[in-house]
Design a protein around this motif. Structure first.
Motif, mmCIF file in Angstrom:
data_model
loop_
_atom_site.group_PDB
_atom_site.id
_atom_site.type_symbol
_atom_site.label_atom_id
_atom_site.label_comp_id
_atom_site.label_asym_id
_atom_site.label_seq_id
_atom_site.Cartn_x
_atom_site.Cartn_y
_atom_site.Cartn_z
ATOM 1 N N ASP A 46 0.827 -1.196 0.000
ATOM 2 C CA ASP A 46 0.000 0.000 0.000
ATOM 3 C C ASP A 46 0.864 1.249 0.000
ATOM 4 O OD1 ASP A 46 -2.141 -1.696 0.071
ATOM 5 O OD2 ASP A 46 -2.556 -1.404 2.195
ATOM 6 N N ALA A 61 2.750 -1.189 -10.123
ATOM 7 C CA ALA A 61 2.503 -0.872 -8.714
ATOM 8 C C ALA A 61 1.281 -1.647 -8.266
ATOM 9 C CB ALA A 61 2.290 0.623 -8.511
ATOM 10 N N THR A 62 1.424 -2.396 -7.185
ATOM 11 C CA THR A 62 0.339 -3.209 -6.656
ATOM 12 C C THR A 62 0.142 -2.858 -5.190
ATOM 13 O OG1 THR A 62 0.980 -4.982 -8.136
ATOM 14 C CG2 THR A 62 -0.490 -5.568 -6.346
ATOM 15 N N SER A 66 -1.145 3.149 -4.515
ATOM 16 C CA SER A 66 0.213 3.170 -5.056
ATOM 17 C C SER A 66 0.270 3.972 -6.350
ATOM 18 C CB SER A 66 0.713 1.750 -5.307
ATOM 19 O OG SER A 66 0.829 1.063 -4.081
ATOM 20 N N SER A 79 -1.271 -0.726 -13.196
ATOM 21 C CA SER A 79 -1.789 -0.443 -11.862
ATOM 22 C C SER A 79 -2.550 -1.662 -11.393
ATOM 23 C CB SER A 79 -2.742 0.751 -11.885
ATOM 24 O OG SER A 79 -2.088 1.931 -11.569
ATOM 25 N N ASN A 84 -4.945 3.310 -7.293
ATOM 26 C CA ASN A 84 -3.591 3.501 -7.822
ATOM 27 C C ASN A 84 -3.631 4.493 -8.972
ATOM 28 O OD1 ASN A 84 -2.734 1.524 -6.114
ATOM 29 N ND2 ASN A 84 -1.863 0.218 -7.674
ATOM 30 N N SER A 86 -1.287 5.282 -12.577
ATOM 31 C CA SER A 86 -0.192 4.964 -13.496
ATOM 32 C C SER A 86 -0.065 6.100 -14.490
ATOM 33 C CB SER A 86 -0.462 3.669 -14.260
ATOM 34 O OG SER A 86 -0.261 2.559 -13.445
ATOM 35 N N SER A 101 -8.617 2.091 -10.458
ATOM 36 C CA SER A 101 -7.307 2.734 -10.606
ATOM 37 C C SER A 101 -7.411 3.821 -11.673
ATOM 38 C CB SER A 101 -6.225 1.708 -10.960
ATOM 39 O OG SER A 101 -6.494 1.067 -12.177
#
Length: 150
Positions: A46, A61-62, A66, A79, A84, A86, A101
């Motif tokens: 996170d 990014a996980t 993020s 993402s 998230n 990206s 995301s």
């Protein structure tokens, strides 16, 4: 050249610099950066953040909240967590993500002898309807369109 790097644990940080770098940070609030053509980068946890700089770089990014960004030609961003973001910032970049995301897509013109001129950028949410989950998107002619999924 051919660097590899890994940081594991909460609040991790790392950097791999050079041609064909690879990088992984695992843990909440992790941060990492890979610089060099064909770099690969992954942040898991996170509020993690990562950056890949160089042509043909890939970034993932996980974890909740993020962020990732890639700069350079032909880069990919993924993402893998809710909320998230990206960012694909460079010629022919593409991004994909899970539902919830956000993707920031940019479009660049042809080389003018000095640079690739920025033509525009847009941000969208992956909603599963207009913007599908696990599908790469790019910005072309000012419109968000599906990109090759490879």
């Amino acid at each position: 050249d051919w660097s590899a790097n890994s940081a594991t644990g909460d609040w991790s940080a790392n950097s791999a610099t050079g041609y064909r770098s690879a990088n992984s940070a695992t843990g909440d609030w992790s941060a990492n950066s890979a610089t060099g053509d064909r770099s690969a980068n992954s942040a898991t946890g996170d509020w993690s953040a990562n950056s890949a700089t160089g042509d043909w770089s890939a970034n993932s990014a996980t974890g909740y909240g993020s962020a990732n960004i890639s700069t350079g030609k032909e880069c990919k961003n993924i993402s893998g967590g809710f909320a998230n973001i990206s960012v694909g910032w460079g010629k022919n970049n593409k991004c994909k993500g899970v539902i919830g995301s956000y993707l920031v897509l940019s479009e660049w013109g042809e080389w003018d002898g000095d640079k690739y001129p920025l033509l525009g950028a847009q941000m969208v949410i992956v909603d599963g309807k207009q913007i599908k989950e696990d599908t790469f998107y790019t910005l072309k002619d000012g419109k968000i369109v599906e990109a090759d999924n490879d």
